[in-house]
Scaffold this motif. Structure first.
Motif, PDB file in Angstrom:
ATOM      1  N   ARG A 111       8.250   4.148   3.744  1.00 31.39           N
ATOM      2  CA  ARG A 111       8.607   2.804   3.833  1.00 31.39           C
ATOM      3  C   ARG A 111      10.192   2.641   3.501  1.00 31.39           C
ATOM      4  N   ARG A 112      10.592   1.391   3.643  1.00 30.11           N
ATOM      5  CA  ARG A 112      11.995   1.116   3.025  1.00 30.11           C
ATOM      6  C   ARG A 112      12.313   1.533   1.606  1.00 30.11           C
ATOM      7  N   ASP A 113      11.388   1.498   0.830  1.00 30.26           N
ATOM      8  CA  ASP A 113      11.658   1.854  -0.507  1.00 30.26           C
ATOM      9  C   ASP A 113      11.307   3.413  -0.851  1.00 30.26           C
ATOM     10  N   GLY A 114      11.077   4.090   0.151  1.00 31.74           N
ATOM     11  CA  GLY A 114      10.849   5.459  -0.066  1.00 31.74           C
ATOM     12  C   GLY A 114       9.423   6.079  -0.202  1.00 31.74           C
ATOM     13  N   ARG A 115       8.577   5.095  -0.488  1.00 37.39           N
ATOM     14  CA  ARG A 115       6.977   5.362  -0.874  1.00 37.39           C
ATOM     15  C   ARG A 115       6.571   5.764   0.653  1.00 37.39           C
ATOM     16  N   VAL A 116       5.314   6.624   0.802  1.00 36.64           N
ATOM     17  CA  VAL A 116       4.695   7.105   1.990  1.00 36.64           C
ATOM     18  C   VAL A 116       3.573   5.809   2.116  1.00 36.64           C
ATOM     19  N   ARG A 117       3.603   5.489   3.357  1.00 40.09           N
ATOM     20  CA  ARG A 117       2.425   4.727   3.768  1.00 40.09           C
ATOM     21  C   ARG A 117       1.509   5.454   4.915  1.00 40.09           C
ATOM     22  N   ILE A 118       0.372   5.727   4.540  1.00 35.90           N
ATOM     23  CA  ILE A 118      -0.623   6.639   5.548  1.00 35.90           C
ATOM     24  C   ILE A 118      -0.927   5.594   6.766  1.00 35.90           C
ATOM     25  N   LEU A 119      -0.677   6.331   7.937  1.00 33.64           N
ATOM     26  CA  LEU A 119      -1.091   5.329   9.195  1.00 33.64           C
ATOM     27  C   LEU A 119      -2.502   5.597   9.479  1.00 33.64           C
TER      28      LEU A 119
END
Length: 263
Positions: A111-119
């Motif tokens: 994400r833009r904030d650096g955290r991970v988004r699981i797709l």
């Protein structure tokens, strides 16, 4: 026909009814069952399914069954564009990798904030396995996917992420020292894969490798996750499997460059 019915677009209605049917189904449905339930011609139903598969809303289960993608049944929500293409291209690779290694496979982006988004995910069929919901976000500093994605980010963005993220010692093994974390990110970049061993989830371990688009930019990470008792004996094999399959996914996304791994 009432006014509402006259304003409906037939093809759009069919797509929505097809998605609604699959979202209600507890098990994958065959093409024959879908046609019987909805009363559509077989050829047009097959074409609608093919379109939904290409957009990653539906997953095909061999030999000829279909289910709505878990991301849309359980969250994080509907996808389109780049994410949809990424999921649709990755899912067959993820399913095959799951079957080959017997472990759960995840696909995640930054994400833009650096955290991970699981797709997306392909869950192990073993009785004792690792799993995670397709909702919310995961911290990047202590996860294998996050470390891969941070390793490819500009240094000033990594610095901003580490300054912004609340570094919590989730388990006894979680690294929270910023100097040590930067060394881990550097090692991840050199090796071509990232590792998280019982740092993000008690009893959970895994490896991840970078996925690149046609320009060579790292846009995602492919993760193989398992339970800690199995990890020590299969870590190296899983790392190479993650690198190999991430490279195959990158190739299918248009990346024609070479990827070298350190170990």
């Amino acid at each position: 026909m009432n006014e509402r019915d006259s304003s409906e677009v037939k093809s759009a209605v069919r797509v929505l009814e097809l998605l609604e049917l699959l979202s209600r189904a507890e098990e994958p449905m065959t093409l024959r069952a879908i046609v019987s339930e909805l009363g559509y011609p077989k050829s047009s139903t097959f074409n609608l399914l093919a379109t939904l598969i290409s957009r990653a809303y539906v997953v095909r289960i061999e030999p000829e069954s279909y289910k709505i993608h878990d991301a849309f049944r359980n969250g994080p929500g509907w996808a389109s564009g780049r994410d949809a293409q990424l999921i649709a291209t990755a899912q067959p690779i993820m399913d095959a990798l799951r079957d080959q290694e017997g472990e759960t496979v995840f696909l995640g982006t930054r994400r833009r904030d650096g955290r991970v988004r699981i797709l997306s995910k392909s869950v192990s069929r073993q009785a004792v396995r690792f799993d995670s919901d397709l909702c919310g976000t995961d911290p990047a500093y202590c996860t294998a996917m996050g470390r891969v994605l941070l390793a490819s980010w500009a240094s000033h963005r990594v610095d901003a992420y580490l300054a912004r993220e609340r570094l919590v010692k989730i388990t006894d093994y979680t690294v929270i020292d910023r100097v040590q974390l930067r060394k881990i990110f550097d090692e991840t970049r050199r090796n071509g894969f990232g590792v998280s061993d019982r740092e993000a989830v008690p009893g959970g371990s895994g490896v991840a490798a970078p996925v690149r688009d046609s320009s060579g930019e790292v846009i995602a990470a492919l993760n193989i996750a398992t339970v800690a008792p199995r990890f020590d004996s299969c870590k190296d094999r899983l790392a190479q499997a993650a690198i190999r399959n991430a490279a195959e996914l990158s190739y299918r996304l248009g990346f024609k460059g070479s990827i070298t791994s350190g170990k």
